[in-house]
Design a protein around this motif. Structure first.
Motif, PDB file in Angstrom:
ATOM      1  N   ASN A   8      13.928  -3.890   0.670  1.00 32.00           N
ATOM      2  CA  ASN A   8      14.074  -2.727   1.541  1.00 32.00           C
ATOM      3  C   ASN A   8      15.081  -3.003   2.643  1.00 32.00           C
ATOM      4  OD1 ASN A   8      12.024  -1.220   0.198  1.00 32.00           O
ATOM      5  ND2 ASN A   8      10.474  -2.384   1.312  1.00 32.00           N
ATOM      6  N   PRO A  27       6.028   0.425   3.368  1.00 29.38           N
ATOM      7  CA  PRO A  27       4.961  -0.556   3.199  1.00 29.38           C
ATOM      8  C   PRO A  27       5.530  -1.967   3.064  1.00 29.38           C
ATOM      9  CG  PRO A  27       4.687   1.284   1.666  1.00 29.38           C
ATOM     10  CD  PRO A  27       6.035   1.438   2.283  1.00 29.38           C
ATOM     11  N   LYS A  28       4.814  -2.936   3.569  1.00 27.92           N
ATOM     12  CA  LYS A  28       5.279  -4.324   3.490  1.00 27.92           C
ATOM     13  C   LYS A  28       5.165  -4.881   2.073  1.00 27.92           C
ATOM     14  CE  LYS A  28       5.980  -4.243   7.891  1.00 27.92           C
ATOM     15  NZ  LYS A  28       7.363  -4.022   8.388  1.00 27.92           N
ATOM     16  N   LYS A  29       4.168  -4.396   1.324  1.00 28.49           N
ATOM     17  CA  LYS A  29       3.951  -4.869  -0.038  1.00 28.49           C
ATOM     18  C   LYS A  29       4.693  -3.971  -1.024  1.00 28.49           C
ATOM     19  CE  LYS A  29      -0.661  -6.727   0.972  1.00 28.49           C
ATOM     20  NZ  LYS A  29      -2.102  -6.645   0.627  1.00 28.49           N
ATOM     21  N   SER A  30       5.427  -4.591  -1.933  1.00 26.48           N
ATOM     22  CA  SER A  30       6.228  -3.830  -2.898  1.00 26.48           C
ATOM     23  C   SER A  30       5.387  -2.903  -3.754  1.00 26.48           C
ATOM     24  CB  SER A  30       7.016  -4.786  -3.800  1.00 26.48           C
ATOM     25  OG  SER A  30       7.997  -5.478  -3.065  1.00 26.48           O
ATOM     26  N   ASN A  31       4.164  -3.352  -4.112  1.00 30.70           N
ATOM     27  CA  ASN A  31       3.337  -2.532  -5.005  1.00 30.70           C
ATOM     28  C   ASN A  31       2.717  -1.323  -4.303  1.00 30.70           C
ATOM     29  OD1 ASN A  31       1.395  -3.806  -3.490  1.00 30.70           O
ATOM     30  ND2 ASN A  31       0.301  -4.715  -5.223  1.00 30.70           N
ATOM     31  N   GLU A  32       2.975  -1.196  -2.995  1.00 27.70           N
ATOM     32  CA  GLU A  32       2.518  -0.009  -2.270  1.00 27.70           C
ATOM     33  C   GLU A  32       3.663   0.978  -2.010  1.00 27.70           C
ATOM     34  OE1 GLU A  32       0.661  -1.427   1.271  1.00 27.70           O
ATOM     35  OE2 GLU A  32      -1.000  -2.402   0.197  1.00 27.70           O
ATOM     36  N   ASN A  33       4.866   0.600  -2.396  1.00 26.78           N
ATOM     37  CA  ASN A  33       6.039   1.444  -2.205  1.00 26.78           C
ATOM     38  C   ASN A  33       6.131   2.463  -3.339  1.00 26.78           C
ATOM     39  OD1 ASN A  33       8.932   2.308  -2.210  1.00 26.78           O
ATOM     40  ND2 ASN A  33       9.115   0.769  -0.600  1.00 26.78           N
ATOM     41  N   PHE A  74       7.862   1.429  -6.556  1.00 27.11           N
ATOM     42  CA  PHE A  74       7.086   0.663  -7.538  1.00 27.11           C
ATOM     43  C   PHE A  74       6.321   1.600  -8.468  1.00 27.11           C
ATOM     44  CE2 PHE A  74       3.057  -1.377  -8.789  1.00 27.11           C
ATOM     45  CZ  PHE A  74       3.549  -2.468  -9.499  1.00 27.11           C
TER      46      PHE A  74
END
Length: 313
Positions: free
Chosen positions: A48, A57-63, A66
């Motif tokens: 990002n 979001p800091k976590k990729s799987n919450e973007n 994804f």
């Protein structure tokens, strides 16, 4: 490598709740949209960047990127490992189609990267489903103009077929957009709306929408501007917008043809057919509406192009 630019948009534009939207360009030629670049990789990597990086979001799987990647891979039946760079230039939860920018740019890019396995209709539907993942309701009033440009009316038939209509717009209109620097999620803005409406409200909204479309096609500028009324969302959402009534009065004072909530807010828009009047509105908003240094005010016109391929290698 493929790089895509997707512009900001305004959904609803008062009279067309969940069905009508426009794509935006700044008149000063500045950036008002997201870039997505994708590269071959051995695994999924999301990086990002951008001015509104901290909104993500800091976590990729919450973007949302994804989730779009998963949906696309499931759709074509295989996983595509990619390195993705998202340059976030539109604030999240701003009412400017931020999620649509990221969704459209990424799905356009990955489809092109894979030699277009999805046709235009399937790609649009996937974009709408991805938008619905965030807001809780599938809608295309940001997705369609973001992808295709212009002013778009989007209808969804009972067989889930999309009918997208180009609506003629007024080329002399300047759209002043003001984002105060605070967030207002689409989900929360939808939650404040009632579950049931009086039949008279829907009849009135439909009359205004039909008349607005006719006024656009016949280029009746003043009639079109007067018909841009929102009887469904604005009466409830305006309580979430700081100083909405005051700003509405100021917009009238400065000669606005009309004004309203951009999408679900908190960004506001006002429409002028005189650039000097628009600049007066900009100056007032910068002094009185912005809450922090993340806020901004721009004069825009309707972007006729939509999503663009910036680079391919």
């Amino acid at each position: 490598m493929i790089k895509i630019y997707a512009p900001a948009s305004i959904g609803n534009i008062n009279v067309g709740f969940d069905t009508l939207g426009i794509s935006l360009s700044r008149i000063d030629k500045g950036i008002l949209g997201d870039f997505v670049s994708i590269y071959s990789s051995k695994k999924f990597i999301l990086i990002n960047k951008g001015y509104f990086l901290d909104d993500l979001p800091k976590k990729s799987n919450e973007n949302i990127i994804f989730h779009c990647w998963l949906k696309f891979c499931n759709k074509i039946g295989k996983k595509i490992p990619l390195k993705i760079i998202l340059e976030k230039n539109i604030p999240v939860a701003s009412g400017l189609g931020s999620s649509a920018c990221s969704i459209v740019a990424f799905l356009k890019a990955i489809n092109l990267f894979c030699n277009n396995p999805l046709n235009d209709n399937d790609l649009l539907q996937l974009m709408g489903e991805s938008e619905g993942f965030l807001s809780g309701k599938i809608h295309y009033d940001n997705i369609a103009p973001c992808l295709l440009g212009g002013m778009k009316l989007v209808l969804v038939t009972d067989k889930n077929k999309l009918i997208i209509q180009n609506i003629p717009f007024f080329k002399n209109w300047f759209w002043v957009i003001a984002y105060p620097g605070i967030k207002l999620s689409t989900y929360c803005s939808r939650q404040i709306l009632p579950n049931l409406y009086k039949k008279s409200i829907f009849i009135k909204q439909n009359q205004y929408l039909a008349s607005f479309i006719h006024a656009c096609h016949t280029q009746q500028e003043i009639l079109a501007s007067k018909l841009m009324q929102d009887f469904i969302a604005e009466p409830y959402r305006k309580s979430l917008i700081p100083d909405f009534e005051k700003i509405s009065l100021i917009a009238k004072k400065f000669g606005a043809l009309n004004y309203g909530i951009s999408g679900s807010g908190p960004t506001l828009f006002s429409i002028f057919n005189n650039l000097n009047f628009a600049q007066n509105m900009v100056n007032w908003l910068k002094k009185n509406y912005l809450k922090n240094n993340k806020g901004f005010v721009y004069i825009c016109i309707i972007n006729k192009i939509g999503t663009q391929i910036m680079e391919t290698k």
